[in-house]
Design an enzyme around this catalytic site. Structure first.
Site, mmCIF file in Angstrom:
data_model
loop_
_atom_site.group_PDB
_atom_site.id
_atom_site.type_symbol
_atom_site.label_atom_id
_atom_site.label_comp_id
_atom_site.label_asym_id
_atom_site.label_seq_id
_atom_site.Cartn_x
_atom_site.Cartn_y
_atom_site.Cartn_z
ATOM 1 N N HIS A 1 1.240 -1.710 -4.258
ATOM 2 C CA HIS A 1 1.121 -0.728 -3.173
ATOM 3 C C HIS A 1 0.281 0.456 -3.651
ATOM 4 O O HIS A 1 0.422 0.918 -4.779
ATOM 5 C CB HIS A 1 2.504 -0.256 -2.723
ATOM 6 N N GLU B 1 -4.048 -3.296 3.012
ATOM 7 C CA GLU B 1 -3.649 -1.944 3.403
ATOM 8 C C GLU B 1 -4.722 -0.944 2.963
ATOM 9 O O GLU B 1 -4.706 -0.499 1.806
ATOM 10 C CB GLU B 1 -2.332 -1.557 2.730
ATOM 11 N N GLY C 1 -0.018 6.077 6.303
ATOM 12 C CA GLY C 1 0.651 7.337 6.630
ATOM 13 C C GLY C 1 -0.247 8.393 7.252
ATOM 14 O O GLY C 1 0.146 9.552 7.345
ATOM 15 N N SER D 1 -0.477 2.650 9.113
ATOM 16 C CA SER D 1 -0.342 3.336 10.408
ATOM 17 C C SER D 1 -0.124 2.413 11.599
ATOM 18 O O SER D 1 -0.581 2.704 12.709
ATOM 19 C CB SER D 1 -1.540 4.256 10.648
HETATM 20 P P1 PGA Z 1 2.502 3.452 7.138
HETATM 21 O O1 PGA Z 1 2.776 2.820 5.700
HETATM 22 O O2 PGA Z 1 2.855 2.396 8.148
HETATM 23 O O3 PGA Z 1 3.442 4.643 7.206
HETATM 24 O O4 PGA Z 1 1.085 3.836 7.189
HETATM 25 C C1 PGA Z 1 2.440 1.502 5.402
HETATM 26 C C2 PGA Z 1 2.732 1.213 3.960
HETATM 27 O O5 PGA Z 1 2.676 2.133 3.151
HETATM 28 O O6 PGA Z 1 3.036 0.071 3.570
#
Ligand code: PGA
Length: 238
Positions: A87, A156, A162, A198
């Site tokens: 991550h 991602e 976020g 997001s």
């Molecule tokens: P988010 O996070 O949906 O809040 O953008 C996704 C993640 O960190 O796996």
């Protein structure tokens, strides 16, 4: 079957967990596979009758005795089935690098845990047109050094996590097609491929129609279990 993976990060205190856990009992997963990644303190109390338990981390220090670490054996013993590895928050804040991911994945696989390996480019890399190069490197440098079993890939983009910003549907399609091609060309394999960054109630309708995707990794929006149900409802209709 599509995956819905909830990454609750370090957001809950015990009372939040208890409420969430009660709420999850009512969730109808329909034709999706729901995976909930609680913070470590709550893994023992989670009772997963309609979802699979995931861990947000696992030790990279195989067979060492290390204060504060969590082994694959401990996770498997709590009925954890999945582990997040790679991550971007751990790449950034904990300075984790490929050798950590290789060891973490090996530790997970040694204990029959499935791995969700997260990859993604930063904003700067995207602006410099390096997205493909970065993703290919993140794939090859790790996958060349692990056993290619029980693996899910999550795309991602770092700049989407976020932030409320996301790539367009077309951009996601193009990037996941590229990721699939890299894996096919190098290993002649196809792994389930998720998108994360997001995802929320406003964009899930559009993104759920991306046929190249096998599901979603959801952070902030998954902190409300009612949102999780709404997201599942949309995904299961596509
Ligand atoms: P988010 O996070 O949906 O809040 O953008 C996704 C993640 O960190 O796996």
């Amino acid at each position: 079957m599509k995956y819905v993976v909830c990454n609750l990060k370090n957001k809950m205190v015990l009372s939040d967990f208890q409420k969430y856990h009660e709420g999850l009992k009512e969730i109808e997963t329909k034709n999706t596979k729901l995976i909930v990644c609680f913070s470590a303190p709550y893994l023992m109390a989670a009772n997963s009758h309609n979802y699979d338990l995931g861990s947000q981390d696992i030790t990279s220090l195989i067979e060492e005795t290390v204060t504060g670490e969590i082994t694959g054996y401990q996770l498997a013993n709590l009925d954890v089935r999945y582990v997040l590895v790679g991550h971007s928050e751990r790449r950034i804040w904990k300075k984790e690098i490929n050798i950590d991911f290789i060891n973490k994945i090996t530790e997970a696989q040694n204990n029959n845990l499935k791995v969700i390996y997260c990859i993604g480019e930063s904003l700067k890399e995207r602006e410099n047109n390096q997205t493909k190069e970065v993703l290919e490197k993140q794939i090859l440098e790790v996958l060349n050094n692990i056993n290619l079993k029980n693996l899910i890939i999550a795309y991602e983009p770092v700049w989407a996590i976020g932030t409320g910003n996301t790539p367009t549907k077309e951009e996601i399609k193009e990037t996941v097609t590229f990721i699939n091609k890299v894996i096919k060309d190098n290993y002649d394999l196809k792994f389930p491929l998720l998108y994360g960054g997001s995802i929320n109630l406003d964009n899930i309708n559009e993104f759920a129609t991306i046929t190249e995707l096998d599901g979603f990794l959801i952070g902030g929006a998954s902190l409300d279990y009612q949102n999780v149900q709404k997201i599942i409802d949309v995904i299961s209709q596509n």
